[in-house]
Design an enzyme around this catalytic site. Structure first.
Site, PDB file in Angstrom:
ATOM      1  N   GLU A  74       0.970  -1.212   0.002  1.00  0.00           N
ATOM      2  CA  GLU A  74      -0.078   0.018   0.035  1.00  0.00           C
ATOM      3  C   GLU A  74       0.880   1.239  -0.031  1.00  0.00           C
ATOM      4  OE1 GLU A  74      -3.180   2.272   2.697  1.00  0.00           O
ATOM      5  OE2 GLU A  74      -3.243   0.097   2.932  1.00  0.00           O
ATOM      6  N   ARG A  75       2.077   1.230   0.794  1.00  0.00           N
ATOM      7  CA  ARG A  75       2.999   2.301   0.806  1.00  0.00           C
ATOM      8  C   ARG A  75       3.337   2.689  -0.558  1.00  0.00           C
ATOM      9  NH1 ARG A  75       8.118   2.047   2.269  1.00  0.00           N
ATOM     10  NH2 ARG A  75       9.176   4.085   3.093  1.00  0.00           N
TER      11      ARG A  75
END
Length: 255
Positions: free
Chosen positions: A59-60
């Protein structure tokens, strides 16, 4: 599973992702690296339908790619059970040092309560010791006031672990923050606190009738609760006088 490129808008964050906080500064740095070198490691996703994919790990990278205005991302599509999804996201997050202590604890807690994992199994899964996992889970039982300091970063997980076995974690955590105490100083304070409480318990169990009578006499005379802790062998001890508010404290001082 197979690797391909997908439009960035097809990817959606996992609502069950244990990590809730993303450092803006770090995302900016990562987005600059992505602009410069592209995305080196594919994002792992599960397919919901042709235009919806849930991010399991990465997700980062996905957030940073949005900042870098990248339109397509390399992904690996895996068919995973709900349990495997949460497992992978917890492992990926725990291996990131920036994960906050209580987010880490909450991730382990889900594995224990929703998937009936033992502390031993979690330890093997994330490459930590079993006591580390147990202590991490115990952080969730600390009072709300202490957890607030952990969330703001005023207390590290080392400080928090030292507070686990002490009788008054709230007042001790206030002292740590106020005085900027190190983890070592906190451990010593907590240890001293435990020893004092133990001594008080031992002395109060073996309090002789003379001491009790003296306590009652002093309490009646001063109109305040008096507690005498004495060690007959060493001929030493201490007298404590309890007060309930500032006015009572002033009255004791006058006496």
């Amino acid at each position: 599973h197979n690797q391909l490129n997908l439009p960035i808008e097809y990817l959606k964050p996992n609502p069950d992702q244990p990590r809730k906080y993303f450092n803006e500064e770090e995302l900016k740095e990562l987005s600059e690296t992505i602009s410069d070198k592209g995305i080196l490691q594919p994002v792992i996703v599960t397919k919901q339908n042709d235009t919806n994919y849930i991010i399991v790990a990465g997700e980062r990278r996905w957030r940073a790619a949005q900042l870098a205005q990248i339109h397509e991302l390399p992904v690996i599509i895996k068919s995973l059970t709900d349990q495997e999804i949460i497992e992978i996201s917890i492992i990926e997050n725990v291996q990131r040092s920036q994960l906050k202590p209580l987010e880490e604890s909450a991730g382990y807690s889900r594995l224990v309560h929703e998937y009936e994992y033992s502390h031993e199994k979690i330890a093997k899964l994330v490459g930590k010791s079993r006591p580390y996992i147990s202590n991490s889970l115990r952080l969730l039982s600390l009072p709300q006031e202490v957890k607030k300091f952990i969330k703001t970063g005023d207390l590290t997980s080392g400080h928090a672990r030292a507070l686990l076995n002490c009788e008054n974690p709230i007042s001790l955590s206030n002292l740590i923050v106020k005085k900027g105490l190190s983890v070592r100083q906190t451990e010593l304070l907590a240890k001293r606190n435990r020893i004092e409480i133990k001594q008080n318990q031992i002395f109060s169990v073996f309090k002789d009738p003379d001491t009790k009578e003296m306590e009652n006499n002093l309490s009646a005379h001063l109109k305040f609760k008096v507690n005498i802790i004495s060690n007959k062998k060493k001929k030493s001890g201490k007298i404590s006088i309890s007060f309930g508010n500032n006015e009572e404290f002033q009255n004791i001082c006058k006496i």
